[in-house]
Design a protein around this motif. Structure first.
Motif, PDB file in Angstrom:
ATOM      1  N   UNK A  26       0.834  -1.210   0.000  1.00 28.21           N
ATOM      2  CA  UNK A  26       0.000   0.000   0.000  1.00 28.21           C
ATOM      3  C   UNK A  26       0.865   1.254   0.000  1.00 28.21           C
ATOM      4  N   UNK A  27       1.924   1.241   0.846  1.00 20.73           N
ATOM      5  CA  UNK A  27       2.777   2.433   0.939  1.00 20.73           C
ATOM      6  C   UNK A  27       3.589   2.634  -0.328  1.00 20.73           C
ATOM      7  N   UNK A  28       4.146   1.551  -0.864  1.00 26.95           N
ATOM      8  CA  UNK A  28       4.968   1.676  -2.069  1.00 26.95           C
ATOM      9  C   UNK A  28       4.124   2.053  -3.280  1.00 26.95           C
ATOM     10  N   UNK A  29       2.886   1.621  -3.326  1.00 27.34           N
ATOM     11  CA  UNK A  29       2.024   2.017  -4.453  1.00 27.34           C
ATOM     12  C   UNK A  29       1.763   3.520  -4.434  1.00 27.34           C
ATOM     13  N   UNK A  30       1.506   4.066  -3.247  1.00 32.22           N
ATOM     14  CA  UNK A  30       1.270   5.516  -3.149  1.00 32.22           C
ATOM     15  C   UNK A  30       2.528   6.300  -3.518  1.00 32.22           C
ATOM     16  N   UNK A  31       3.702   5.795  -3.086  1.00 35.21           N
ATOM     17  CA  UNK A  31       4.942   6.485  -3.445  1.00 35.21           C
ATOM     18  C   UNK A  31       5.168   6.429  -4.951  1.00 35.21           C
ATOM     19  N   UNK A  32       4.893   5.290  -5.576  1.00 36.10           N
ATOM     20  CA  UNK A  32       5.052   5.191  -7.028  1.00 36.10           C
ATOM     21  C   UNK A  32       4.105   6.139  -7.751  1.00 36.10           C
ATOM     22  N   UNK A  33       2.899   6.330  -7.238  1.00 41.62           N
ATOM     23  CA  UNK A  33       1.973   7.292  -7.845  1.00 41.62           C
ATOM     24  C   UNK A  33       2.489   8.715  -7.714  1.00 41.62           C
ATOM     25  N   UNK A  34       3.153   8.992  -6.566  1.00 37.90           N
ATOM     26  CA  UNK A  34       3.673  10.334  -6.334  1.00 37.90           C
ATOM     27  C   UNK A  34       4.847  10.679  -7.237  1.00 37.90           C
ATOM     28  N   UNK A  35       5.576   9.657  -7.741  1.00 34.84           N
ATOM     29  CA  UNK A  35       6.712   9.963  -8.618  1.00 34.84           C
ATOM     30  C   UNK A  35       6.298   9.931 -10.096  1.00 34.84           C
ATOM     31  N   UNK A  36       4.991   9.776 -10.374  1.00 33.19           N
ATOM     32  CA  UNK A  36       4.515   9.888 -11.741  1.00 33.19           C
ATOM     33  C   UNK A  36       4.173   8.591 -12.413  1.00 33.19           C
ATOM     34  N   UNK A  37       4.117   7.464 -11.721  1.00 30.92           N
ATOM     35  CA  UNK A  37       3.774   6.188 -12.331  1.00 30.92           C
ATOM     36  C   UNK A  37       2.272   6.093 -12.545  1.00 30.92           C
ATOM     37  N   UNK A  38       1.861   5.417 -13.620  1.00 33.65           N
ATOM     38  CA  UNK A  38       0.432   5.248 -13.875  1.00 33.65           C
ATOM     39  C   UNK A  38      -0.140   4.177 -12.945  1.00 33.65           C
ATOM     40  N   UNK A  39      -1.405   3.838 -13.121  1.00 32.37           N
ATOM     41  CA  UNK A  39      -2.056   2.931 -12.197  1.00 32.37           C
ATOM     42  C   UNK A  39      -1.449   1.532 -12.248  1.00 32.37           C
ATOM     43  N   UNK A  40      -1.165   1.036 -13.458  1.00 41.46           N
ATOM     44  CA  UNK A  40      -0.587  -0.310 -13.583  1.00 41.46           C
ATOM     45  C   UNK A  40       0.822  -0.351 -13.012  1.00 41.46           C
ATOM     46  N   UNK A  90       6.043   7.406   3.625  1.00 36.14           N
ATOM     47  CA  UNK A  90       4.600   7.303   3.425  1.00 36.14           C
ATOM     48  C   UNK A  90       3.835   7.551   4.714  1.00 36.14           C
ATOM     49  N   UNK A  91       4.362   7.061   5.821  1.00 33.23           N
ATOM     50  CA  UNK A  91       3.689   7.316   7.092  1.00 33.23           C
ATOM     51  C   UNK A  91       3.910   8.714   7.614  1.00 33.23           C
ATOM     52  N   UNK A  92       5.019   9.348   7.219  1.00 33.29           N
ATOM     53  CA  UNK A  92       5.328  10.684   7.719  1.00 33.29           C
ATOM     54  C   UNK A  92       4.569  11.772   6.968  1.00 33.29           C
ATOM     55  N   UNK A  93       4.240  11.529   5.699  1.00 33.92           N
ATOM     56  CA  UNK A  93       3.580  12.550   4.865  1.00 33.92           C
ATOM     57  C   UNK A  93       2.131  12.109   4.650  1.00 33.92           C
ATOM     58  N   UNK A  94       1.174  12.740   5.298  1.00 32.22           N
ATOM     59  CA  UNK A  94      -0.237  12.334   5.128  1.00 32.22           C
ATOM     60  C   UNK A  94      -0.749  12.552   3.714  1.00 32.22           C
ATOM     61  N   UNK A  95      -0.157  13.482   2.969  1.00 34.17           N
ATOM     62  CA  UNK A  95      -0.656  13.760   1.632  1.00 34.17           C
ATOM     63  C   UNK A  95      -0.490  12.570   0.692  1.00 34.17           C
ATOM     64  N   UNK A  96       0.403  11.626   1.024  1.00 31.92           N
ATOM     65  CA  UNK A  96       0.612  10.464   0.155  1.00 31.92           C
ATOM     66  C   UNK A  96      -0.480   9.411   0.311  1.00 31.92           C
ATOM     67  N   UNK A  97      -1.250   9.500   1.406  1.00 30.75           N
ATOM     68  CA  UNK A  97      -2.242   8.467   1.676  1.00 30.75           C
ATOM     69  C   UNK A  97      -3.385   8.576   0.689  1.00 30.75           C
ATOM     70  N   UNK A  98      -3.713   7.519   0.037  1.00 27.51           N
ATOM     71  CA  UNK A  98      -4.840   7.498  -0.893  1.00 27.51           C
ATOM     72  C   UNK A  98      -4.543   8.142  -2.221  1.00 27.51           C
ATOM     73  N   UNK A  99      -3.265   8.514  -2.483  1.00 34.87           N
ATOM     74  CA  UNK A  99      -2.925   9.099  -3.776  1.00 34.87           C
ATOM     75  C   UNK A  99      -3.452  10.496  -3.967  1.00 34.87           C
ATOM     76  N   UNK A 100      -3.576  11.261  -2.872  1.00 36.89           N
ATOM     77  CA  UNK A 100      -4.093  12.634  -2.984  1.00 36.89           C
ATOM     78  C   UNK A 100      -3.077  13.602  -3.569  1.00 36.89           C
ATOM     79  N   UNK A 101      -1.811  13.211  -3.581  1.00 30.71           N
ATOM     80  CA  UNK A 101      -0.780  14.066  -4.144  1.00 30.71           C
ATOM     81  C   UNK A 101      -0.804  13.904  -5.663  1.00 30.71           C
TER      82      UNK A 101
END
Length: 290
Positions: A26-40, A90-101
């Protein structure tokens, strides 16, 4: 441990690792979304990081060469640290939760260079998985178990088994008797009385031991002394022995056997006898001519 407890332990370990992977996923998926990765790509990103950790752990257990095992352990330690850092962010930055960034905005969440370092870490992990994973797979495929260690262990086990069997089956030797029975004294053998009517020579021959046959070469000191003959005596003996021989029969080998001499002296006697016969023939021919 029996097979059933071992299987239960392995199943429990697999279950724990699977749940831990789900939490980290869950945490790594949100981080990957934050660096510009698509859903897959964001869905597969945790497998790239945590999956290589599992691969490095298996390679560590399979490889026996010290350098290969050290390399696998370094890969395992590096990706474990990277996954821990990303889960911490991921736990330190709440904005990463749920892909809100917004995608690609991970660098704006850090202060100064921290955000850029997080982007560098997150984007380098997939490339490192390709390189280190390929290297680990190649090392595992080309791995050959060392036969020396297994052979030494097998020989040690066999020796221990043989020693244990020997210790169980060997019996103590019987104690020797304190006073063994003495051997019986042989009875004297009665020799037959000599026949007075037999001749004295026969009695001596019967009583004397049979001489042993000589084995091997008889030394020179034990040979009977034989008088040495002079060349003149040898020539006289050869002349008498070959008086009735023809010129064709006058050979060195026949002379040697006849007078019992060496081959060299026999050749000299042959030449002398032939010379004498040739001289007498020339004298007879001169007398006839006169």
């Amino acid at each position: 441990m029996n097979r059933k407890p071992k299987r239960l332990l392995v199943l429990a370990l697999v279950a724990v690792v699977g749940m831990a992977f789900r939490v980290s996923w869950n945490a790594l998926r949100d981080v990957a979304t934050a660096i510009g990765a698509d859903e897959t790509a964001a869905t597969l990103y945790p497998i790239v990081v945590d999956g290589l950790m599992a691969l490095a752990l298996i390679a560590t257990l399979v490889l026996t060469k010290a350098s290969d095992r050290k390399f696998a352990l370094r890969v395992l330690a590096a990706y474990t640290t990277a996954s821990l850092v990303l889960n911490y962010v991921h736990g330190l930055v709440p904005e990463l939760h749920g892909g809100s960034v917004d995608p690609g905005r991970l660098a704006d969440l850090g202060k100064g260079k921290v955000g850029w370092l997080l982007v560098l870490l997150a984007t380098s992990l997939p490339v490192g998985s390709i390189y280190f994973g390929s290297d680990l797979v190649a090392k595992v495929l080309h791995h050959r178990p060392e036969p020396t260690a297994n052979a030494e262990k097998t020989s040690e086990i066999e020796s221990n088994r043989s020693m244990s069997d020997l210790g169980e089956s060997a019996d103590e030797p019987p104690a020797p008797d304190a006073a063994p029975d003495p051997l019986p004294v042989p009875a004297p053998v009665a020799l037959p009385a000599p026949d007075p009517s037999a001749p004295a020579g026969a009695a001596v021959a019967a009583e004397s031991a049979r001489p042993r046959r000589a084995t091997g070469r008889v030394p020179e000191s034990a040979r009977p002394a034989r008088p040495k003959r002079t060349p003149a005596e040898l020539l006289d003996e050869a002349r008498e022995a070959t008086a009735g021989w023809t010129d064709a029969e006058l050979t060195a080998e026949r002379i040697r056997k006849e007078v019992h001499t060496s081959a060299e002296k026999a050749r000299g006697l042959r030449d002398a006898l032939r010379a004498e016969r040739a001289g007498s023939s020339a004298t007879a021919s001169e007398a006839v001519a006169v």
